[in-house]
Design an enzyme around this catalytic site. Structure first.
Site: not given
Ligand SMILES: CC(=O)SCCNC(=O)CCNC(=O)[C@H](O)C(C)(C)COP(=O)(O)OP(=O)(O)OC[C@H]1O[C@@H](n2cnc3c(N)ncnc32)[C@H](O)[C@@H]1OP(=O)(O)O
Ligand SMILES: O=C(O)CCC(=O)C(=O)O
Ligand SMILES: [Mg+2]
Length: 460
Positions: A11, A75, A197, A199, A291
């Site tokens: 992930r 996730h 978690h 970074h 060393h």
């Molecule tokens: C810190 C981290 O690493 S957390 C993990 C991050 N993981 C990811 O981003 C996974 C990959 N992401 C994706 O494939 C896409 O972003 C998806 C499928 C999750 C969402 O895609 P889209 O619907 O096209 O939205 P996009 O990515 O542009 O924007 C994110 C949307 O999710 C919402 N959102 C973001 N985080 C969250 C959350 N934790 N819970 C609920 N909604 C959330 C944002 O507010 C935004 O909503 P909006 O469309 O109403 O403005």
């Molecule tokens: O789900 C988690 O524990 C971490 C999410 C994430 O990748 C982050 O906040 O950097």
């Molecule tokens: Mg992270």
């Protein structure tokens, strides 16, 4: 002290720029992680794409068959539709994340603190109603007001989460603060277990993870080779070694880390720098004469733990930093006897060419021959080296075969080539029995049609 690993190579690791894992690779990686003994595998965010979904589906099948034993985590955003997708895969645990710092509440979620608590409570309860364990992730937790973070954790616990991950999403923590943060949360929110978690934006991820454990965290998030967004998170190999050294805890099979690191290096396409801790090429290679002299007497002079712990071996390189103890040892290993005066003369020649980066054995023999005026015969190498040409079946994807060949023990290098054969495999074995076994393993790989083995007789 109780601590385990959640590995998130599938992930967080796939969030590294340029990294994508195929479905087959996802399954193979999950199996390797389970085999090495990680407690939990974060297998992906299944609502993101169909291949991640399919990968988790296949991983869950292996889980049901008992081939994978780690807990499988999916996730999910705090969104019902994401939760449903994860729940239909029957993962062991859903990890619902939500940005809880004021920055995230305002700029991403556009909600108040109170509204966020409601969303957290509602989505956790929804996931729990599917009969699955829930971890809540306080995304950007390290930049969240502490009193509000405590409220978030209590809300998560009271809604049915048994774990909360405190995410240092932008990598700004340092160890003292991390230890304090976790001990406060453990004290203020009983009835929950905490994940860290961390970074690595400031290069402190491993140190922060150790401090979190001292503060009471019981799960550390890792990726193999430290992959992840931007500069990534805690590398599995480094934290595993640190936990062993500092606390005597063996969270995974340490002697399997090298193989796993190479697998991920290959599949991710992100090269490991040679000076990477534990699994980098130079992690157990010494250079300076002082060393090497120390290590020849007692390796612990310059090694925090023996390389064999990690399935590796030690070596040293020869250049202008070399001293006479190292040189004497190197010639003895080559089976060549030189007098002290001759060794001094060879050393003087080495020092008079300061820009040579590495002296190979052949270079050293040449210098020694010019100094002594004798023809020096080194003893034959103890290991057998062979080049195995591999022909693939006509209907297979050669790169897929190459990947499978590269992880066979004893295989040192694999090259796709032109001509009558498709792949050239360089192998090393300690004797002919072992070489035969490697050849058998190569022939058993799906897609391998025939092989031709050439033994290396002499190298220059
Ligand atoms: C810190 C981290 O690493 S957390 C993990 C991050 N993981 C990811 O981003 C996974 C990959 N992401 C994706 O494939 C896409 O972003 C998806 C499928 C999750 C969402 O895609 P889209 O619907 O096209 O939205 P996009 O990515 O542009 O924007 C994110 C949307 O999710 C919402 N959102 C973001 N985080 C969250 C959350 N934790 N819970 C609920 N909604 C959330 C944002 O507010 C935004 O909503 P909006 O469309 O109403 O403005
Ligand atoms: O789900 C988690 O524990 C971490 C999410 C994430 O990748 C982050 O906040 O950097
Ligand atoms: Mg992270």
């Amino acid at each position: 002290m109780k601590v385990g690993i959640l590995d998130s190579t599938l992930r967080e690791g796939e969030q590294t720029p340029g990294v994508v894992f195929t479905i087959d690779q996802r399954v193979e990686i999950a199996k390797a992680l389970s085999d090495i003994g990680v407690q939990m595998i974060e297998a992906g965010h299944p609502a993101v794409s169909s291949d991640i979904y399919e990968g988790i589906k296949r991983i869950m099948k292996l889980k049901r068959e008992g081939i994978i034993t780690s807990e499988i985590v999916g996730h999910s955003r705090a969104v019902k539709k994401d939760i449903e997708v994860a729940a239909e895969l029957e993962v062991d645990r859903i990890a619902i994340f939500y940005g809880v710092s004021d920055i995230h509440l305002k700029a991403k979620h556009h909600v108040t603190r109170e509204e966020a608590l409601n969303i957290i409570a509602e989505t956790i309860s929804y996931a729990r109603s599917h009969g699955v364990k829930v971890r809540f992730t306080a995304e950007d937790g390290s930049r969240t007001d502490l009193n509000y973070l405590i409220q978030v954790c209590k809300t998560a616990r009271d809604s049915g989460a048994d774990r909360v991950s405190i995410a240092d999403t932008v990598g700004i923590l340092y160890p003292t603060k991390t230890r304090e943060l976790f001990s406060t949360l453990v004290r203020e929110v009983p009835g929950l277990e905490f994940d860290i978690h961390a970074h690595n934006d400031l290069g402190l991820a491993v140190a922060n993870a150790l401090a979190a454990v001292e503060g009471g965290a019981t799960i550390i998030h890792t990726t193999v080779n430290g992959l992840g967004e931007r500069v990534g998170i805690v590398p599995l190999q480094v934290i595993a070694a640190a936990l062993k050294y500092h606390f005597g805890i063996e969270v995974v099979k340490l002697n399997k880390l090298q193989q796993l690191a190479s697998l991920i290096e290959k599949y991710s396409g992100i090269p490991m720098p040679p000076n990477y801790p534990i699994t980098g090429d130079y992690a157990f290679i010494h250079k300076a004469g002082i060393h090497v002299a120390g290590v020849l007497n007692d390796p612990s002079t310059y090694e925090f733990m023996p390389p064999e712990t990690f399935g590796r071996s030690r070596d040293y390189v020869i250049d202008k930093y070399t001293g006479k103890h190292a040189l004497k040892d190197r010639f003895e290993k080559l089976g060549v006897k030189l007098s002290d005066i001759e060794l001094d003369q060879v050393l003087a020649k080495i020092k008079s060419n300061p820009n040579v980066r590495f002296y190979r054995d052949v270079d050293l023999l040449e210098i020694a021959e010019s100094v002594t005026g004798r023809v020096l015969k080194p003893k034959p190498p103890e290991n057998i080296e062979a080049l195995i040409s591999v022909k693939c079946d006509s209907n297979v994807y050669t790169t897929a075969v190459t990947r499978r060949l590269a992880v066979i023990p004893g295989v040192k290098e694999v090259m796709e080539i032109s001509g009558d054969y498709d792949v050239l495999v360089k192998v090393e074995a300690k004797d002919t029995n072992e070489l035969n076994q490697i050849i058998e393993n190569i022939r058993a790989v799906k897609g391998v049609n025939s092989t031709l083995t050439s033994l290396v007789l002499k190298k220059m």
